[in-house]
Scaffold this active site. Structure first.
Site, PDB file in Angstrom:
ATOM      1  N   ASP A 191       0.822  -1.216   0.000  1.00  0.00           N
ATOM      2  CA  ASP A 191       0.000   0.000   0.000  1.00  0.00           C
ATOM      3  C   ASP A 191       0.854   1.264   0.000  1.00  0.00           C
ATOM      4  O   ASP A 191       2.016   1.252   0.385  1.00  0.00           O
ATOM      5  CB  ASP A 191      -0.904   0.009   1.243  1.00  0.00           C
ATOM      6  N   GLU A 192       0.244   2.326  -0.464  1.00  0.00           N
ATOM      7  CA  GLU A 192       0.785   3.680  -0.304  1.00  0.00           C
ATOM      8  C   GLU A 192       2.248   3.825  -0.724  1.00  0.00           C
ATOM      9  O   GLU A 192       3.068   4.331   0.042  1.00  0.00           O
ATOM     10  CB  GLU A 192       0.650   4.133   1.164  1.00  0.00           C
TER      11      GLU A 192
END
Lengths: 485, 485
Positions: free
Chosen positions: A303-304
């Site tokens: 993620d991210e």
């Protein structure tokens, strides 16, 4: 499914009631079983004689114990030698549990595919109230129960703040009380690397908050075994290529050096995806993780990922050209992720990933975790349309706190309420309550997570038509008191 | 001021530092003293020889002990018989405290007017860091310190949820660490009446959650003494005429019967203001309270009185006519409040009240507590314009929680920022952080209140120009660790 495990799923309720709080069994069941018949016929039981045993036809081996005597009666105070209960009228001496799962023995680990259904033969009864020490009462009952969703997780984050072992074990007890069956252990992140690796001990030597703020191999084994005895899987998350600042402290040349114009700035970005050494490291690292954690799945994060640092680095730019990625850094991210997925697959592990990763070539048994709160129903629809298995975390970020009874908000989520076919709906196999650790440590973990997470527990276990907030409030209040005891 | 009390106000900081967390003394002082000079000259001290003593000219009597050795060095583990510290270079063996207040002896209670200023003669030093067991280090320092506001309170609510004695005592320790000097004990309310009255034992027999959820006279004395030793006043609140449902359970004919048309509805409203028996009861009740609680002040509540029930009751309507109140029920409320104020005055007690009460004829030393969040600056202006002393609670309702570092919001309040003359500003004598108990009990009190309340503590103690959030963050982080130890 093991006998130990099924026992963890029973609804044995027994209240140390004072005269002020007596109530019917139905008033404190949590999560509510799929099927329950309670008669008015009451039986008594004496803690020092009462036993949980395997019934005829149970597939459990003879050596399988059943946990939870102490969850019911408290810390063995009823079994003290000097104490003997008087003979009781209509005494119930046994509760028979019949394990119907085909695998005998009690040494295997719980799995995603394990059956968690259980039933109590008509001769068994559900304990119910206590009227001083001479009369634990039980209503004759028949229960047939099974979970609505197979994956019912709690995410703990031990990187933002270290959690002592005791906090994790206490949380596993609370999970068992609420029929959660997955500990999603977000064990490392930017802030610290408390996992003590056998191959790469410098990761925690340099990346943990201190030499004491680590999980040794013994600690990890203890968590896994404590969880197993409660029917709980432990899925570790080693999130890459972002969220890895702490990895860089103990492992040179793993993170991408960021640049200020022509010069390295001294700071570092995500895992460096362009060097072979990165994959040599990951290969060895995930070999260890695959062997340390027995579960079929590892959570690989994903993620991210910020592209800023990659964009600043001339070597990365050259690599992009070579590979024909143009200026599409998402392709570089996919390139990295794909290699990690292949590595983990080679160790016969399945993987879970955060939703950003799902447009990579994933194995069909991959579990995609939907976490972004904005229009998560749409994301569930996309993920399942692409044929992937999904779990839902987005509406259950329990680190976000607010005044009042926010459990109602978590409780009122209907996970299958997203656009899609019945086939798509079946691909949603569960959800997770996430307690990110920015503002959580041993001082506030338990009261912040429980009983709020219990709302998610019932949503994931009980039938979809169990939605009455007033009824839930009453049962949850009693359930909270039972957990506190 | 007593020696015990002044000791509670000292800034003796000593860290059980590991090598990772060493820092300057200034990095962990909380609340920041008014004046601090620290030299670089370091002295060592051995816990088993170090003493806090009264310096020459101190007005404290010889029998006055000084608390807080254990707050500094921990639970006497340094004084175990087997352990002896090696001789130290440049050893500091004493910290002299000079009590300048005129009252000698240590047996009196702290009061609103008590001086809390203290200083350390040039020969005294401020302990500072610890490098393993052989070297507690201390920088030679001079401190002169005093509070900006005289009233620095924490409100605990033991009615919505009962708080065990241990929670209250732990909270008093935390208060002492943050130089709070008033425990505003919101002891009873609608939900329960845990105060065990000697004259009216039925109030708690019937009005408490159970026979165990009470504060006996011994419990109350213990709280008061534990507080006194830490320089903390205990102001009990017995809130009337509203918020009194629990009073009605153990005291017949005290609450107003509500009517449905011509018939009593069976439910009850505020205290019944029209009967003489009400005032006979209150006279006796507050006689007891005045004697049980030694503080000069009693908080009489007076907030949120609903007129609905009074309006429904025909006897009350008749009484309104007799008195010439017309249909202005605020006049009836004033009538009641005035009688209660007179009763309490007759026992030589001052009173605190919530802001709704301030348009009654109040004694000049009355403290009006401003709690409504909406435009509280305007209310402070009105209260002080009318010549009353005020304390501020409105921006510090700490039971309201939200995600993230809300301590900054509490810290950034400037209490004197309201329209008014310098004379008015002086009438604002302090504030309170309030932890109402709807969602608070022993399971979450400490992590919910601390260190968030520390922000209020520094705002009320330190100079008005101590407002730097970054500097405060650093000090507060260290202070939190010290409190946890």
């Amino acid at each position: 499914v093991t006998a130990l495990r099924t026992a963890a799923r029973t609804h044995l309720l027994l209240h140390a009631h004072g005269p002020l709080t007596a109530g019917a069994a139905e008033d404190s069941l949590w999560p509510l079983p799929q099927s329950l018949r309670t008669s008015r016929r009451q039986l008594q039981l004496a803690p020092d004689r009462f036993q949980l045993v395997h019934g005829a036809g149970s597939s459990a081996g003879p050596g399988c114990g059943i946990l939870y005597y102490e969850y019911i009666f408290g810390q063995s105070r009823w079994r003290s030698p000097g104490r003997q209960w008087p003979p009781l009228r209509r005494e119930l001496s046994q509760l028979q549990v019949v394990i119907t799962a085909p695998e005998p023995g009690c040494d295997s680990y719980p799995r995603l595919a394990s059956s968690e259904a259980c039933e109590y033969p008509a001769g068994s009864r559900l304990p119910r109230g206590a009227v001083c020490w001479a009369a634990f009462l039980v209503n004759e009952s028949f229960i047939y129960d099974f979970p609505r969703f197979a994956h019912r997780g709690i995410l703990l984050d031990t990187s933002r703040h270290y959690l002592p072992l005791k906090s994790i074990l206490t949380n596993l007890d609370a999970m068992a009380f609420n029929k959660f069956n997955v500990l999603h252990w977000h064990i490392v992140d930017d802030q610290s690397f408390p996992y003590q690796s056998m191959y790469f001990p410098e990761l925690s030597n340099k990346g943990a908050y201190s030499y004491n703020h680590i999980y040794t191999p013994t600690d990890v084994r203890l968590v896994i075994e404590y969880a197993r005895l409660r029917g709980i899987r432990v899925i570790p998350e080693f999130d890459t290529p972002g969220h890895t600042q702490s990895w860089g402290k103990g492992q040179k040349d793993l993170l991408t050096p960021c640049y200020n114009g022509e010069q390295p700035s001294g700071s570092f970005g995500p895992i460096n995806p362009i060097w072979n050494s990165t994959y040599d490291f990951m290969n060895k690292f995930f070999k260890e993780i695959s062997s340390v954690f027995p579960d079929d799945y590892i959570h690989l994060g994903g993620d991210e990922v910020s592209f800023d640092c990659w964009k600043s680095n001339p070597d990365v730019k050259d690599f992009m050209k070579e590979q024909g990625f143009g200026i599409d850094y998402a392709k570089l991210e996919s390139y990295y992720i794909q290699k990690i997925l292949d590595i983990v697959s080679s160790y016969n592990k399945g993987y879970m990933v955060w939703q950003e990763v799902f447009d990579n070539k994933l194995k069909p048994d991959t579990v995609v975790e939907v976490w972004m709160a904005n229009n998560y129903a749409h994301e569930l629809s996309s993920v399942t349309q692409a044929g992937f298995t999904a779990i839902l975390a987005a509406p259950w970020y329990l680190d976000y706190i607010s005044y009042g009874q926010d459990w109602k908000k978590y409780y009122s989520v209907e996970p299958r309420n997203f656009p899609g076919s019945e086939k798509q709906k079946k691909l949603l196999i569960g959800g997770e309550a996430c307690l990110w650790g920015e503002f959580v440590d041993a001082t506030n973990l338990t009261p912040r997570l429980w009983p709020r997470a219990s709302a998610v527990g019932e949503r994931l276990w009980s039938s979809s038509n169990v939605t009455d907030l007033q009824d839930a409030y009453k049962r949850l209040s009693n359930h909270r008191c039972r957990m506190l005891r």
